[in-house]
Design an enzyme around this catalytic site. Structure first.
Site, PDB file in Angstrom:
ATOM      1  N   HIS A 162      29.237  29.960  62.839  1.00 61.66           N
ATOM      2  CA  HIS A 162      27.803  30.220  62.652  1.00 61.66           C
ATOM      3  C   HIS A 162      27.470  31.709  62.654  1.00 61.66           C
ATOM      4  CE1 HIS A 162      23.927  28.479  62.113  1.00 61.66           C
ATOM      5  NE2 HIS A 162      23.396  29.023  63.194  1.00 61.66           N
ATOM      6  N   ASP A 213      25.266  29.815  57.934  1.00 62.21           N
ATOM      7  CA  ASP A 213      24.147  29.114  58.555  1.00 62.21           C
ATOM      8  C   ASP A 213      24.061  27.679  58.028  1.00 62.21           C
ATOM      9  OD1 ASP A 213      22.894  29.205  56.036  1.00 62.21           O
ATOM     10  OD2 ASP A 213      21.708  30.971  56.554  1.00 62.21           O
TER      11      ASP A 213
END
Length: 228
Positions: free
Chosen positions: A201, A205
């Site tokens: 992450h 995203d």
């Protein structure tokens, strides 16, 4: 009576790499299922056409090609983080997790996006055979940019794999299941393959991960697109 098992060899390498990955990557799992009817037909047709060549296609070949082409469109999935920078690789080398008697190995096929299915089937057969016989070269193990791990044959229904450092994503594939769906006023029985994408992450995203996974799903549900 208790006994101690020393972690050595391949087990030690796997221990170290998994510990590094767990501590390094803030990971998120994104789950989706792909309908396999078109892939089943595609695989059957390929295997019938190449029976005399002893070439045999399975879902892993379609998945590898699908992930490679999706990585061409979404290049961050073909990258790594090195010294605080994102390095986008110029080759798409897809790793395939292989269970061996001495532990897990992840050999990879180089430039998967540029290979036809005949060549891909031959190369996957070679690296799997080499992994199980402990006969892989250094080049076979190094240089991977994305990994697929398939536990469907073991009956696993869903799982969250750990990213193979220094890669930034990994695709877990589970057991195909059947369910009834309503289409055009009819109840149909269809087969679905669970896909679990785990992504770092820090650079990937949710929207990007969803787009990538939808692209892979699209290729699985229309595998003729992989021939373009």
């Amino acid at each position: 009576m208790s006994r101690t098992i020393k972690i050595t060899g391949m087990a030690e390498i796997m221990y170290q790499r998994m510990e590094e990955s767990w501590q390094t990557s803030p990971r998120v799992t994104y789950s989706m299922s792909a309908e396999t009817g078109a892939a089943d037909t595609f695989i059957k047709g390929f295997n019938e056409a190449h029976a005399h060549e002893n070439l045999k296609m399975n879902y892993n070949h379609i998945l590898m090609k699908a992930c490679a082409l999706a990585s061409k469109k979404y290049e961050l999935f073909n990258s790594s983080i090195e010294s605080g920078e994102i390095v986008v690789h110029d080759e798409i080398n897809i790793g395939l997790a292989v269970a061996t008697e001495k532990g897990l190995l992840v050999p990879n096929v180089k430039k998967v996006d540029q290979r036809g299915f005949e060549e891909l089937c031959e190369e996957v057969s070679r690296i799997i055979g080499g992994a199980r016989a402990m006969g892989l070269s250094y080049d076979d193990i190094c240089g991977g940019t994305f990994t697929i791990t398939n536990l469907g044959m073991y009956g696993i229904e869903r799982f969250t794999p750990i990213i193979n450092q220094p890669e930034v994503a990994i695709l877990g594939v589970s057991r195909i299941y059947e369910k009834l769906v309503m289409e055009g006023g009819e109840i149909l029985q269809k087969r679905y393959m669970p896909l679990d994408l785990v992504a770092d992450h820090r650079i990937i995203d949710g929207a990007l991960a969803a787009s990538y996974l939808n692209e892979v799903k699209g290729f699985l549900e229309a595998p003729e697109r992989l021939m373009d």
